[in-house]
Enzyme design. Sequence first.
Site, mmCIF file in Angstrom:
data_model
loop_
_atom_site.group_PDB
_atom_site.id
_atom_site.type_symbol
_atom_site.label_atom_id
_atom_site.label_comp_id
_atom_site.label_asym_id
_atom_site.label_seq_id
_atom_site.Cartn_x
_atom_site.Cartn_y
_atom_site.Cartn_z
ATOM 1 C CD GLU A 280 -2.616 1.410 0.011
ATOM 2 O OE1 GLU A 280 -2.559 2.524 -0.550
ATOM 3 O OE2 GLU A 280 -3.256 0.452 -0.447
ATOM 4 C CG ASP A 284 -0.751 5.250 -0.836
ATOM 5 O OD1 ASP A 284 -1.652 5.083 -1.670
ATOM 6 O OD2 ASP A 284 -0.890 4.990 0.375
ATOM 7 C CB SER A 493 -5.489 1.180 -2.276
ATOM 8 O OG SER A 493 -5.856 0.939 -0.951
ATOM 9 C CG ASP A 534 -21.634 10.351 -16.964
ATOM 10 O OD1 ASP A 534 -21.383 9.731 -15.912
ATOM 11 O OD2 ASP A 534 -22.796 10.582 -17.366
ATOM 12 C CB VAL A 535 -17.817 6.018 -15.682
ATOM 13 C CG1 VAL A 535 -17.692 4.499 -15.850
ATOM 14 C CG2 VAL A 535 -16.433 6.671 -15.739
ATOM 15 N N GLY A 560 -24.679 10.708 -15.575
ATOM 16 C CA GLY A 560 -24.677 11.590 -14.413
ATOM 17 C C GLY A 560 -24.006 10.924 -13.219
ATOM 18 C CG ASP A 562 -22.395 6.166 -11.348
ATOM 19 O OD1 ASP A 562 -21.484 5.684 -10.643
ATOM 20 O OD2 ASP A 562 -22.215 6.534 -12.529
#
EC number: 3.4.14.10
Length: 586
Positions: A280, A284, A493, A534-535, A560, A562
Amino acid sequence: MIRSILLVAAVASAASARVMDSLAAVPRGWEAVRQASPDETVSLRIALKQQQAEALEQAVLEISTPGDPKYGRHLTRDELRSYTAPSKSATLAVTRWLEDHSIQSAVADNDWVSFSTSVENASHLLKTDFAWYLNAENDSELKLRTLAYSVPDEVAAHIDLVQPTTRFGQPVAKRSTIFELHHLDAAAADKIKLAAGTAEGCNLTITPDCLKWLYDIKYTPTDSVENTIAFASFLEQYARYDDFQTFQSTYVPEAQGQNFTVELVNGGLDDQNSWHDSGEANLDIQYILGVSHPVPILQYSTGGRGPLIPTTTQPTPPGTNEPYLEWLTYLLNQTDDKIPKVISVSYGEEEQSIPRDYAVKVCNMFMQLGARGVSVIFASGDSGPGDHCIRNTDNATYFEPTFPAGCPYVTAVGATYLTNPERAISFSSGGFSMYHARPKWQKGAVEPYLRTLGDTYAPYFDPRGRAIPDIAAQGSNFNVIDKGYNSLLSGTSASAPVVAGIVGLLNAARYTQGLPSLGFLNPWLYNNSDAFTDVVMGAGVGCRRRKDLKHGAYWNATAGWDPVTGLGTPKFGRLLEIAAPGVANA
């Protein structure tokens, strides 16, 4: 048996005072193992009520809302403390109460009072019984906790909470359990490197070049110390310098020579030889670098999980394993020239596992960071609508929003995969907070989705809650160098540091024009929804274990906003045009 005895004792002993918090049972995943010994030590923090809490909330909205005359006029540390300060009578009443219980060493710092005492004394003070609880999923993790606590009526009006008492959980890295970290052999790693520079390759694996191509990131800032991007590491996660340098030479050769800084909080370490997981922290640091080079990067390594029993190497009294409060208190005490302007956090928990008063207090602290010009980015989680999907209060089926992503004052980031077009990935979490009402800046985007959804899943969430996530970014099969191996890692993550890097670039561009940092982002984001792609394909999937949801539950990506990809994924060129007009994306 010990569970029921402790619970009855805790509630019964609170009868003569105001109950501040009470759990119905030992939280799922924990087991009482023994009552605490009277002479054991416990360290606690008391949050005092702030005199100007409502005024601060209004000030933050003004500072963060485009078009407001106060937009961008962030508060200094001293200005903020004037809002959060308790009354003198509150501080005096609480410190006298502690002194009456032979606690002479309490330290008052603005709206917090910290102290250590014996379990016996703390039990009398809070009208409760402390016990040691074991995490069933990690048999090396013990916590000193109680199931209820009370304070006298004469001080109750001055106190928001006392912790760690009923707070059992801890931050967990938001990595997908479907696509965990995978180490690659040399042949597979070479094949990925060859494919990563192509659009087709970016459908298979993500590198910094993929992100820059996909999100139209061409701007390269000048180095600026005041524009630091930070990320938080908990649970003995340490970014590794050797891996960082290997990632630079492999994927970001133009960044060779850049390093990162580590600040240690609450007994945190910078252990480069640790046997603990480092995936992690490496993810990052490597992807903040990959997106935002040469912006400076800072890691906060925060301790607080253990060991709980003091040792010669870590003499911390048991009970101090509460990393969020320790880390946030440390951050808010930083001077104006030391506080970073963007913070990425890839950790979270199930919201209902957090005491409400604790969740509200921590959210207030994130709001304070926003007041000081800090953008706080959180991974939304990796369980779609939820994992167990069991409501703690009655065992009914209920979706599980995540904490702290449900706080309105952080920017929650969901995950996508594939390109041209991007799709919502199945593990990406979202939904509606159980604790926080939907803020006004979100209503115009969220309410059309709710009208389209209708009564679908109506019993399983509160449609009035703060909606999660706000935006999304790629979150699948990121190339990471970990412990010397080429690896792949997936999860929200991965999405959070990508967004943090983008915000760092926008701040860098703003500084060239004498503009302040973006600070608390959400009103600005929802005011500029056209700056996101927009996905509309894919879904977040969860609740597969519930019999009344035969095929699980789905948050679908739709036109829009979601609850799986939010407003969508970034169009960096458009964001740059809005954030810093006149700065070229080149």
